[in-house]
Write a protein that holds these residues in place. Structure first.
Motif, PDB file in Angstrom:
ATOM      1  N   GLY A 177       6.254   9.317  21.956  1.00 28.31           N
ATOM      2  CA  GLY A 177       5.818  10.730  21.673  1.00 28.31           C
ATOM      3  C   GLY A 177       5.571  11.155  20.807  1.00 28.31           C
ATOM      4  N   LYS A 178       5.078  10.684  19.630  1.00 27.78           N
ATOM      5  CA  LYS A 178       4.835  11.114  18.309  1.00 27.78           C
ATOM      6  C   LYS A 178       3.721  10.505  17.939  1.00 27.78           C
ATOM      7  N   THR A 179       3.093  11.638  17.424  1.00 26.54           N
ATOM      8  CA  THR A 179       1.141  11.063  16.886  1.00 26.54           C
ATOM      9  C   THR A 179       1.444  10.630  15.619  1.00 26.54           C
ATOM     10  N   TYR A 180       0.475   9.400  15.082  1.00 28.37           N
ATOM     11  CA  TYR A 180       1.240   8.604  13.751  1.00 28.37           C
ATOM     12  C   TYR A 180      -0.120   9.162  13.483  1.00 28.37           C
ATOM     13  N   VAL A 181      -0.724   9.390  12.273  1.00 31.43           N
ATOM     14  CA  VAL A 181      -2.278   9.283  11.356  1.00 31.43           C
ATOM     15  C   VAL A 181      -1.660   9.149  10.322  1.00 31.43           C
ATOM     16  N   THR A 182      -2.273   8.242   9.975  1.00 31.55           N
ATOM     17  CA  THR A 182      -2.361   6.714   9.279  1.00 31.55           C
ATOM     18  C   THR A 182      -3.178   6.539   8.142  1.00 31.55           C
ATOM     19  N   VAL A 183      -3.176   8.262   6.995  1.00 31.16           N
ATOM     20  CA  VAL A 183      -3.975   8.635   5.446  1.00 31.16           C
ATOM     21  C   VAL A 183      -4.118   7.960   4.420  1.00 31.16           C
ATOM     22  N   GLY A 184      -5.311   7.751   3.933  1.00 32.00           N
ATOM     23  CA  GLY A 184      -5.584   6.975   3.104  1.00 32.00           C
ATOM     24  C   GLY A 184      -6.049   7.974   1.535  1.00 32.00           C
ATOM     25  N   TYR A 185      -5.255   7.670   0.734  1.00 38.56           N
ATOM     26  CA  TYR A 185      -5.190   8.747   0.125  1.00 38.56           C
ATOM     27  C   TYR A 185      -6.479   8.632  -1.539  1.00 38.56           C
ATOM     28  N   ILE A 186      -7.506   8.315  -1.780  1.00 41.98           N
ATOM     29  CA  ILE A 186      -8.597   8.488  -2.756  1.00 41.98           C
ATOM     30  C   ILE A 186      -8.485   9.608  -4.129  1.00 41.98           C
ATOM     31  N   PRO A 187      -8.158   8.811  -5.190  1.00 47.71           N
ATOM     32  CA  PRO A 187      -8.164   9.418  -6.426  1.00 47.71           C
ATOM     33  C   PRO A 187      -9.583  10.995  -6.046  1.00 47.71           C
ATOM     34  N   THR A 188      -9.432  11.641  -6.684  1.00 50.38           N
ATOM     35  CA  THR A 188     -10.625  12.300  -6.768  1.00 50.38           C
ATOM     36  C   THR A 188     -11.286  12.907  -8.068  1.00 50.38           C
ATOM     37  N   ILE A 189     -12.415  13.136  -7.910  1.00 57.90           N
ATOM     38  CA  ILE A 189     -13.249  13.339  -9.558  1.00 57.90           C
ATOM     39  C   ILE A 189     -12.807  15.068 -10.015  1.00 57.90           C
ATOM     40  N   SER A 190     -12.323  15.228 -11.306  1.00 59.68           N
ATOM     41  CA  SER A 190     -11.628  16.623 -12.110  1.00 59.68           C
ATOM     42  C   SER A 190     -13.028  17.416 -11.978  1.00 59.68           C
ATOM     43  N   PRO A 237      -9.296   3.624  -1.223  1.00 58.15           N
ATOM     44  CA  PRO A 237      -7.725   4.299  -1.341  1.00 58.15           C
ATOM     45  C   PRO A 237      -6.956   3.359  -2.019  1.00 58.15           C
ATOM     46  N   THR A 238      -6.054   4.370  -3.034  1.00 62.33           N
ATOM     47  CA  THR A 238      -4.403   3.334  -3.858  1.00 62.33           C
ATOM     48  C   THR A 238      -3.551   3.138  -2.811  1.00 62.33           C
ATOM     49  N   LYS A 239      -3.985   3.895  -2.285  1.00 62.06           N
ATOM     50  CA  LYS A 239      -2.082   4.249  -1.016  1.00 62.06           C
ATOM     51  C   LYS A 239      -2.499   4.464   0.259  1.00 62.06           C
ATOM     52  N   TYR A 240      -1.375   4.618   1.886  1.00 62.65           N
ATOM     53  CA  TYR A 240      -1.521   5.248   2.861  1.00 62.65           C
ATOM     54  C   TYR A 240       0.297   5.462   2.587  1.00 62.65           C
ATOM     55  N   MET A 241      -0.187   6.665   3.518  1.00 57.34           N
ATOM     56  CA  MET A 241       0.751   7.261   3.756  1.00 57.34           C
ATOM     57  C   MET A 241       0.648   7.813   5.625  1.00 57.34           C
ATOM     58  N   ASP A 242       2.015   7.771   5.717  1.00 56.05           N
ATOM     59  CA  ASP A 242       1.797   8.310   8.051  1.00 56.05           C
ATOM     60  C   ASP A 242       2.446   9.883   8.108  1.00 56.05           C
ATOM     61  N   PHE A 243       1.297  10.359   8.400  1.00 60.19           N
ATOM     62  CA  PHE A 243       1.925  12.126   8.913  1.00 60.19           C
ATOM     63  C   PHE A 243       2.101  11.867  10.111  1.00 60.19           C
ATOM     64  N   VAL A 244       3.654  12.591  10.548  1.00 57.83           N
ATOM     65  CA  VAL A 244       3.664  13.028  11.753  1.00 57.83           C
ATOM     66  C   VAL A 244       3.765  13.780  12.671  1.00 57.83           C
TER      67      VAL A 244
END
Length: 336
Positions: free
Chosen positions: A177-190, A205-212
């Motif tokens: 009953g929940k939606t999981y969104v896997t997001v890749g974290y991409i470093p930004t330009i200054s 991406p240098t890491k991944y997180m799940d937004f629930v």
């Protein structure tokens, strides 16, 4: 005459039927192509969720920018974290739509004046209508956000390095009953050359997180948790560089010469401790005697032979006997 007229009528009716049949056939073909295109479009839309990914990326952009720590409940997070995310998420969306210049600027600081209403709308769309909204100045580790009560907006410095990452949605799935969104974290330009906030993602991406997300009012999905993802960054094993030759690498040449010198010095020390010259350890200097046996080479009269005749040379004689024949050889010095 009558037969001729009837024949013309039959021909006319036959031609009309043929024309009607051709028109119907054309319409059927057009209908088939239309239905086929509709089916292909529906299938493509079902398989391609790029628009949905982009919508989720826009919603979590502010949280990804500042690398918010994981949480199990939004009530556990300081409200300033979400307010800051809402400010920069709104700025990002405005810059993406090309409307950033439409905002009023503060004449003294040059900061952008972001209306409180837009911040509240962002938070409501992200966290739901039940999330308590606040207003007024607040401070985070990155900035101090001053609130202008007369103009009902925040003074936002849109120049300078702000975000740490930009989001890239990798996958979306529903479970329990929940939606999981896997997001890749991409470093930004200054910053960009003009000094404005840059939104270009330069790397993978240098890491991944799940937004629930959980379903709330009006069957909308609202953020309820942030977790570390099981998806990991693929690390490529670095190839071991091949050793360079001493000719191509001057430093390796110097190191090899140093190692060689140390080895020679160690060998010289071992030779001096054994008190034997190389000529005494080999049989190349042995000369056959008249009775067919071989004689040991006469020790040189340079002092080396004298050292071999003293008591310390007894252990060395055993070493040199291995290089002679089994028959006892009469030494020249003994015969003398």
């Amino acid at each position: 005459m009558a037969n001729s007229r009837e024949e013309q009528l039959r021909n006319s009716r036959r031609l009309a039927r043929q024309i009607l049949g051709a028109v119907a056939l054309v319409l059927v073909v057009i209908g088939l192509f239309t239905v086929l295109n509709w089916c292909v479009g529906a299938l493509r839309a079902a398989l391609d969720d790029s628009d949905r990914r982009e919508r989720f990326a826009d919603r979590v952009y502010g949280l990804v920018m500042f690398d918010v720590l994981p949480f199990d409940d939004v009530s556990q997070v300081d409200s300033t974290v979400f307010r800051q995310a809402a400010i920069w998420g709104t700025v990002y969306q405005a810059q993406k739509d090309g409307t950033l210049d439409d905002y009023e600027r503060d004449t003294e600081t040059g900061s952008l004046i972001l209306p409180q209403l837009e911040i509240d709308t962002y938070l409501t769309n992200l966290l739901g209508p039940d999330y308590p909204l606040e207003e007024g100045s607040f401070e985070t580790e990155e900035f101090i956000y001053n609130y202008d009560s007369d103009r009902q907006g925040y003074l936002v410095p849109v120049t300078g390095a702000v975000g740490l990452y930009t989001p890239e949605v990798e996958k979306i799935w529903t479970q329990s009953g929940k939606t999981y969104v896997t997001v890749g974290y991409i470093p930004t330009i200054s910053n960009s050359a003009s000094g404005e906030l840059s939104l270009t993602a330069p790397t993978e991406p240098t890491k991944y997180m799940d937004f629930v997300f959980s379903r709330g009012e009006n069957r909308q999905w609202y953020l309820t948790a942030l977790q570390e993802s099981e998806m990991q960054v693929e690390t490529q094993a670095s190839a071991t560089p091949a050793p360079t030759s001493s000719v191509d690498d001057p430093q390796a040449l110097v190191q090899n010469q140093l190692d060689s010198t140390m080895t020679d010095a160690a060998g010289a020390g071992d030779a001096s401790s054994s008190e034997l010259t190389p000529e005494e350890e080999t049989t190349e200097g042995d000369t056959p005697t008249e009775d067919g046996t071989t004689d040991e080479t006469t020790p040189a009269e340079d002092g080396t032979g004298e050292e071999n005749t003293d008591g310390s040379g007894e252990g060395d004689t055993g070493d040199t006997s291995d290089s002679t024949t089994d028959e006892p050889a009469t030494s020249t010095a003994t015969s003398d």
